[in-house]
Write an enzyme that holds these catalytic residues in place. Structure first.
Site, PDB file in Angstrom:
ATOM      1  N   GLU A 257       0.829  -1.214   0.000  1.00 20.93           N
ATOM      2  CA  GLU A 257       0.000   0.000   0.000  1.00 20.93           C
ATOM      3  C   GLU A 257       0.862   1.263   0.000  1.00 20.93           C
ATOM      4  O   GLU A 257       0.553   2.234  -0.673  1.00 20.93           O
ATOM      5  CB  GLU A 257      -0.938   0.016   1.219  1.00 20.93           C
ATOM      6  CG  GLU A 257      -1.973  -1.099   1.235  1.00 20.93           C
ATOM      7  CD  GLU A 257      -3.095  -0.930   0.212  1.00 20.93           C
ATOM      8  OE1 GLU A 257      -3.131   0.082  -0.491  1.00 20.93           O
ATOM      9  OE2 GLU A 257      -3.937  -1.855   0.122  1.00 20.93           O
TER      10      GLU A 257
ATOM     11  N   GLU B  26     -12.529   0.248  -9.640  1.00 21.19           N
ATOM     12  CA  GLU B  26     -12.191  -0.706 -10.707  1.00 21.19           C
ATOM     13  C   GLU B  26     -13.151  -0.703 -11.894  1.00 21.19           C
ATOM     14  O   GLU B  26     -12.725  -0.846 -13.052  1.00 21.19           O
ATOM     15  CB  GLU B  26     -12.074  -2.129 -10.151  1.00 21.19           C
ATOM     16  CG  GLU B  26     -10.884  -2.332  -9.220  1.00 21.19           C
ATOM     17  CD  GLU B  26     -11.060  -1.747  -7.822  1.00 21.19           C
ATOM     18  OE1 GLU B  26     -12.211  -1.426  -7.457  1.00 21.19           O
ATOM     19  OE2 GLU B  26     -10.064  -1.590  -7.101  1.00 21.19           O
TER      20      GLU B  26
ATOM     21  N   ASP C  33      -4.830  -9.832  -8.215  1.00 18.42           N
ATOM     22  CA  ASP C  33      -5.078  -8.808  -9.244  1.00 18.42           C
ATOM     23  C   ASP C  33      -3.882  -8.050  -9.840  1.00 18.42           C
ATOM     24  O   ASP C  33      -3.501  -8.256 -11.001  1.00 18.42           O
ATOM     25  CB  ASP C  33      -6.137  -7.802  -8.752  1.00 18.42           C
ATOM     26  CG  ASP C  33      -5.885  -7.251  -7.345  1.00 18.42           C
ATOM     27  OD1 ASP C  33      -4.828  -7.552  -6.781  1.00 18.42           O
ATOM     28  OD2 ASP C  33      -6.756  -6.531  -6.822  1.00 18.42           O
TER      29      ASP C  33
ATOM     30  N   ARG D 102       0.525   3.770  -3.146  1.00 21.31           N
ATOM     31  CA  ARG D 102      -0.106   5.076  -2.874  1.00 21.31           C
ATOM     32  C   ARG D 102       0.937   6.176  -2.676  1.00 21.31           C
ATOM     33  O   ARG D 102       0.820   7.251  -3.255  1.00 21.31           O
ATOM     34  CB  ARG D 102      -0.989   4.993  -1.631  1.00 21.31           C
ATOM     35  CG  ARG D 102      -2.082   3.951  -1.766  1.00 21.31           C
ATOM     36  CD  ARG D 102      -3.118   4.101  -0.680  1.00 21.31           C
ATOM     37  NE  ARG D 102      -3.876   2.861  -0.535  1.00 21.31           N
ATOM     38  CZ  ARG D 102      -5.079   2.774  -0.003  1.00 21.31           C
ATOM     39  NH1 ARG D 102      -5.673   3.857   0.442  1.00 21.31           N
ATOM     40  NH2 ARG D 102      -5.700   1.615   0.108  1.00 21.31           N
TER      41      ARG D 102
HETATM   42  C1  DMJ Z   1      -6.511   0.452  -4.733  1.00 18.01           C
HETATM   43  O1  DMJ Z   1      -5.729   0.808  -3.652  1.00 18.01           O
HETATM   44  C2  DMJ Z   1      -5.699  -0.186  -5.803  1.00 18.01           C
HETATM   45  O2  DMJ Z   1      -6.383  -0.110  -6.984  1.00 18.01           O
HETATM   46  C3  DMJ Z   1      -5.339  -1.595  -5.513  1.00 18.01           C
HETATM   47  O3  DMJ Z   1      -4.654  -2.214  -6.559  1.00 18.01           O
HETATM   48  C4  DMJ Z   1      -6.537  -2.406  -5.197  1.00 18.01           C
HETATM   49  N1  DMJ Z   1      -7.571  -1.748  -4.509  1.00 18.01           N
HETATM   50  C5  DMJ Z   1      -7.646  -0.371  -4.257  1.00 18.01           C
HETATM   51  C6  DMJ Z   1      -8.967   0.244  -4.678  1.00 18.01           C
HETATM   52  O4  DMJ Z   1     -10.056  -0.553  -4.655  1.00 18.01           O
END
Ligand code: DMJ
Length: 641
Positions: free
Chosen positions: A266, A533, A399, A270
């Site tokens: 994260e 998404e 994902d 971010r």
């Molecule tokens: C985000 O922080 C990013 O897209 C991450 O890859 C997965 N989920 C969240 C948003 O839903």
């Protein structure tokens, strides 16, 4: 008789050292090296003794001294500050003698306190595990290097700035589209202004309680996640005063020396992603410097027996560990597999290959491993290098690993063929084993769990529609049309998951089970937390097809967010999308500003804003420039060479 010259280890001859007078030939006039060493030892012991005596001999100032009647002459020379450097002047009586005593007392106390502190630290060290101590040493080393760099004010090595095409603009010609875009910008203002008022400096905002909030992924830190995550969205929307406000906060307050355990993934997507994007868009060095400082703090997470990083790391101690809930102490595929883009840019910008090596090591390790049915399981143990549970998903836990394989190739100006091959292989296996069509004709991506397919698709997996479309060009045996079509099918299914709810917002996950199609069944899966998404997929499909349905679907989602998630203190997630009277969860997620609103804004902008030939979006929607070959790729970067 002459003394043979000594042969030191290096083999270089040392001429004999002649100390004696030439008139006494029978006295040894030369000294062996070991003798010199002993002399030096005695000398240094003597100096240490004198030095120690100065501090530890009885306090001479307490003894009565002879009054030489020199006070008036000497007193003017006594000065508290300089006195310490010139102990001689402390021999004077009078009011300065008192000051002198105080100074000595202060010194003694300081020495005592220092000793006690050292003792405490030593005791503390003994209590720690080997791993913790090793990580601490590594962190300390990194800190010293970083501090030296900052002290020397050494700028990071110059690198050719990539082609920064389309960092502003995208004004739509159509007035209706222009209005929609303006509306999205207004929503961004509302989210930002409320965070500014009620949550400033906290990671996120509670828009109803009107106070700061921090999710557990950032531990106990207050690192202004929303500020960093939102910067590039503010920039492309032309909200420059707000951008500057955020920049100032980062300059003055963003500090990573916090005793807090954070998620490596994260923080990477971010913070490092956000800072790098802000740097490329604005050219402001501070963002690059902060990104590098933070990256150094993440490096101890890679100190595992396999080099697969821990999920979490303590930014201060550098100690890492994994989530308690992850199968058999495993690291998560989507976490350690979603570092590549940011780390490649870090190596590119700093000329330091360490980041590049860390992510390439992960890739090499994965390439060597067996994959059941060609699928990558979501769990990998960083101690043993073995897979945990055989659970594969394109939604949560898996994902963005697939996303980053494709984007590694795109970001390298399509030269990283190894990444492209891994992506193609993975997608083929996914299509074969996980992608199905429901009775009602909806294409969905299920999850593989212990040998069987669970017909459930998460909101997170909806990003894959955009990924298939983005990867269509360059796919094997001219399957471009097929993948674009697959992307469109996923977009349609995800739109259905929104359309089949009371609020026209999608649930966290939905089932395909008999008559149930694209609908959440369990109460715990009915929430919507402002996730991006589905809108992300609409945007990619819009860019590749210009089919107006994607703008239409995006607008429906924007209206639903406005209607059900907007509160006077910002935007909040909702707990049940099937209930027409929504209950709010009271969290304004930082990705709402980083991703959801950015993708909506781009959906109503022209394609000249952040064109996809020049920019690749990280998984948190932070745009990073393609590192074109010849002048700007890693191998062509003089700083790296
Ligand atoms: C985000 O922080 C990013 O897209 C991450 O890859 C997965 N989920 C969240 C948003 O839903």
């Amino acid at each position: 008789m002459t003394t043979p010259a000594l042969l030191p280890l290096s083999g270089r001859r040392i001429p004999p050292l002649n100390l004696g007078p030439p008139s006494f030939p029978h006295h040894r006039a030369t000294l062996r090296l070991s003798e010199k060493f002993i002399l030096l030892l005695i000398l240094s012991a003597f100096i240490t003794l004198c030095f120690g005596a100065f501090f530890f001999l009885p306090d001479s100032s307490k003894h009565k001294r002879f009054d030489l009647g020199l006070e008036d002459v000497l007193i003017p020379h006594v000065d508290a500050g300089k006195g310490a450097k010139n102990p001689g002047v402390f021999l004077i009586h009078g009011p300065d003698e008192h000051r002198h005593r105080e100074e000595e007392e202060r010194l003694r106390n300081k020495i005592r306190a220092d000793h006690e502190k050292a003792l405490e630290e030593a005791k503390e060290k003994l209590r720690k595990s080997r791993e913790e101590i090793r990580a601490e040493i590594q962190t300390e080393k990194n800190k010293v290097v970083q501090e030296m760099k900052i002290k020397e004010n050494k700028p990071l090595p110059p690198v050719p700035i990539p082609n920064l095409v389309g960092i502003s603009g995208g004004d739509p010609e159509d007035s209706d589209i222009r209005e929609k875009r303006e509306k999205i910008k207004e929503m961004m203002k509302h989210a930002w202004d409320n965070y500014r008022t009620y949550g400033w400096g906290h990671n996120e905002l509670r828009p109803i309680a009107r106070k700061g909030h921090s999710p557990n992924i950032f531990g106990s830190s207050q690192m202004g996640a929303t500020i960093v995550d939102a910067l590039d969205t503010l920039y492309i929307m032309g909200l420059h005063a707000e951008f500057l406000d955020g920049q100032r906060w980062i300059e003055d307050n963003l500090d990573f020396s916090v005793n807090s355990e954070v998620s490596v993934f994260e923080v990477n997507i971010r913070f490092i992603g956000g800072l790098l994007a802000a740097y490329y868009l604005s050219g402001e060095e501070i963002f690059k410097i902060k990104a590098v400082q933070l990256a150094e703090k993440l490096l101890p997470a890679f100190n595992t027996p396999t080099g697969i990083p821990w999920a979490m790391v303590n930014l201060k101690s550098g100690v890492g560990r994994n989530w308690g809930w992850a199968s058999a102490g495993s690291s998560i595929l989507a976490e350690f597999g979603t570092l590549h883009m940011e780390f490649m840019h870090l190596s590119y910008l700093t000329g330091d290959l360490i980041y590049y090596k860390k992510v390439m090591h992960i890739r090499k390790l994965l390439q060597k491993m067996d994959r059941p049915n060609g699928l990558y399981p979501n769990y990998l143990n960083p101690r043993t290098g073995r897979w945990g549970q055989y659970h594969t998903s394109v939604g949560g836990l898996g994902d963005s690993f697939y996303e980053y394989l494709l984007k590694a190739w795109l970001m390298s100006d399509k030269t990283d063929h190894e990444a492209r091959k891994m992506y193609d292989d993975a997608i083929e296996a996914i299509e074969k084993h996980l992608i199905k069509k429901s009775r009602g004709g909806l294409v969905f991506i299920g999850e593989w769990k212990n040998g069987h397919l669970e017909k459930k698709m998460g909101h997170l997996a909806c990003f894959a529609g955009g990924m298939f479309a983005l990867g269509a060009d360059g796919s094997r045996t001219d399957k471009a049309g097929h993948y674009l079509e697959l992307g469109a099918e996923i977009a349609r299914t995800c739109h259905e998951s929104y359309d089949r709810t009371a609020l026209k917002l999608g649930p966290e996950s939905f089932k395909f089970d008999g008559a149930v199609e694209a609908v959440a069944v369990r109460q715990a899966e009915k929430y919507y937390i402002l996730r991006p998404e589905v809108i992300e997929t609409y945007w990619y499909l819009w860019r590749f097809t210009h089919d107006p349905r994607y703008r239409q679907w995006g607008w429906e989602a924007a209206l639903a967010i406005e209607k059900y998630c907007r509160v006077s203190g910002g935007f909040s997630g909702v707990k049940d999308v099937y209930s027409s009277t929504p209950t709010h969860d009271d969290v304004q997620q930082s990705f709402f500003l980083a991703e959801t609103l950015k993708y909506l804004y781009l959906l109503f902008s022209g394609d000249d804003l952040l064109p996809l030939e020049h920019w690749v979006f990280n998984t948190e929607a932070h745009p990073l420039p393609v590192l074109h070959l010849a002048n700007t790729t890693l191998s062509g970067n003089p700083a790296v060479r």
